[in-house]
Write a protein that holds these residues in place. Structure first.
Motif, PDB file in Angstrom:
ATOM      1  N   THR A   1      36.327  41.509  44.728  1.00 42.53           N
ATOM      2  CA  THR A   1      36.876  42.313  43.448  1.00 42.53           C
ATOM      3  C   THR A   1      35.625  42.693  42.893  1.00 42.53           C
ATOM      4  O   THR A   1      35.363  44.018  42.285  1.00 42.53           O
ATOM      5  CB  THR A   1      37.643  41.600  42.524  1.00 42.53           C
ATOM      6  OG1 THR A   1      38.950  40.908  43.236  1.00 42.53           O
ATOM      7  CG2 THR A   1      38.150  42.195  41.115  1.00 42.53           C
TER       8      THR A   1
ATOM      9  N   SER B   1      39.201  33.269  46.175  1.00 45.12           N
ATOM     10  CA  SER B   1      39.290  33.826  47.429  1.00 45.12           C
ATOM     11  C   SER B   1      39.137  35.367  47.257  1.00 45.12           C
ATOM     12  O   SER B   1      38.492  36.081  48.235  1.00 45.12           O
ATOM     13  CB  SER B   1      40.423  33.491  48.205  1.00 45.12           C
ATOM     14  OG  SER B   1      41.638  34.114  47.621  1.00 45.12           O
ATOM     15  N   VAL B   2      39.613  36.027  46.184  1.00 48.05           N
ATOM     16  CA  VAL B   2      39.767  37.448  46.091  1.00 48.05           C
ATOM     17  C   VAL B   2      38.475  37.884  44.936  1.00 48.05           C
ATOM     18  O   VAL B   2      38.230  39.079  44.962  1.00 48.05           O
ATOM     19  CB  VAL B   2      41.050  37.828  45.604  1.00 48.05           C
ATOM     20  CG1 VAL B   2      41.987  37.569  46.543  1.00 48.05           C
ATOM     21  CG2 VAL B   2      41.215  37.307  44.105  1.00 48.05           C
TER      22      VAL B   2
END
Length: 418
Positions: free
Chosen positions: A264, A259-260
């Motif tokens: 990033t 999800s990140v």
């Protein structure tokens, strides 16, 4: 000499002070253990059969935990080889202008807490030929990729022949061929001691130093020619921006990393980065672990229950048969607490012997079966402690009622038993 005087040569006997009670004798722990062992030593066959019952129960506990745990570990290793903890991030295709990931994308991804390893590849947009005499426009449908040194471990790859790229070859014109690329280029083996074959990448010659086995997690790499990152920048005019970032993370945090990861890698527009969803094998692995755990608990509970019933039955019969012994001990001054302690100790020692024997038997049987199946034996330490500790608990529970029944017998009632 009066009648009250003692006879000559005899010491007068002093009377006990009035109001002073005689304290009952107390047994040391060693005395309690010795008394508890009387029944086991005098009835060895029955004790052995009772210990056998609890031993079978504990051995079953170890077996139904150790064998499935060994099998589960082997299964988990096979499932992990399917990429349960690997993610693949690529830019959205067909964008105008095209999405370009930063040159430090893999290092940025590595700073995510649960991430354990990262690597990257980049398309150099060069054609590869077996020799300079082939059609310059025919690239055999192969892709020339600049590769990071740690790529092989991230995609769970193996080298079939030669070696993979490393820091020593990163700047040199060397190449590693994917399984299908090697077949198309006619380089099927690398013989030690012989001159390594060369291939033409663009207009530069590269020496083949390795051939890979098929890569189930990254089949696109099977049709690729991998060259060092710095060699691609120096020799092939590569711009240094990756086109695919591979990420390995802890299995319990794969979804969170997924999800990140877009934000990033490309914080300006995270929606323009595609991340592969966690492997279906991860869900299967978790479901398998849950099913195994429930099965273990049920089987172990039944096995220990059977062993406990056997010990309780033996202790109850022992009390009935040893009434005269109990009555004699009571008549000689043993109190009810000492009688309870004797029979409770006997029950615990009996169960402990069976627990130790069952634990050893279970471990040996688990190891033998696992080795026969080609698995690595796994016996959790908690199971070993549970086997011995559970036997002691069962001994206490199984001996409570028989010991209380024995202590309630009066000397007259016990000695009057035919």
């Amino acid at each position: 000499m009066s009648a009250a005087d003692p006879a000559p040569g005899r010491r007068p006997v002093s009377a006990a002070p009035r109001g002073r009670l005689v304290r009952p004798a107390r047994q040391s722990p060693s005395d309690v253990v010795r008394l508890g062992l009387i029944g086991i030593r005098t009835r060895r066959l029955r004790a052995a059969l009772s210990a056998l019952g609890i031993s079978i129960g504990v051995a079953t506990l170890v077996l139904v935990t150790g064998i499935p745990a060994s099998s589960q570990r082997a299964l988990n290793e096979r499932l992990s080889a399917l990429g349960t903890n690997m993610l693949r991030a690529v830019p959205q295709p067909d964008q105008d202008p095209p999405v370009v990931l930063p040159a430090s994308a893999d290092k940025t991804a590595a700073r995510i807490g649960p991430v354990t390893a990262t690597s990257e590849v980049a398309n150099t947009h060069r054609l590869v030929h077996r020799s300079d005499r082939t059609d310059p426009g025919d690239g055999l449908g192969l892709t020339v990729l600049a590769s990071g040194d740690g790529l092989l471990s991230v995609v769970n790859g193996r080298v079939r022949a030669g070696k993979f790229l490393d820091a020593a070859t990163d700047r040199l014109p060397t190449a590693v061929l994917g399984y299908e690329a090697a077949a198309r280029l006619g380089v099927t083996t690398l013989a030690p001691g012989r001159e390594a074959p060369q291939i033409l990448v663009g207009t530069k010659w590269f020496t083949v130093i390795g051939i890979l086995d098929p890569l189930p997690l990254a089949p696109d790499l099977d049709r690729s020619v991998l060259v060092g990152w710095e060699a691609a920048r120096r020799t092939l005019a590569f711009d240094g921006h990756p086109t695919v970032v591979y990420v390995k993370a802890r299995e319990d945090a794969v979804e969170a990393v997924s999800s990140v990861l877009p934000a990033t890698l490309y914080p300006e527009l995270p929606g323009l980065v595609q991340v592969s969803r966690p492997s279906d094998a991860l869900a299967a692995k978790r479901a398998t672990n849950s099913a195994f755990s429930s099965l273990f608990l049920g089987l172990a509970g039944v096995a220990l229950l059977v062993g406990g019933i056997g010990v309780a039955n033996t202790m109850y019969i022992s009390v009935l048969e040893r009434r005269k012994e109990i009555g004699l001990r009571r008549a000689l001054g043993a109190n009810r607490g000492q009688i309870r302690g004797q029979f409770l100790t006997e029950s615990v020692v009996l169960s402990l012997l069976g627990g130790v024997a069952g634990t050893v038997t279970g471990v040996l049987a688990t190891a033998g079966y696992a080795v026969h199946e080609g698995w690595r034996p796994v016996v959790p330490l908690t199971v070993l402690g549970t086997g011995v500790g559970g036997a002691v608990v069962i001994g206490v529970l199984a001996g409570v009622y028989p010991s209380i029944r024995a202590a309630r017998l009066t000397p007259t009632e016990a000695l009057a038993t035919p």
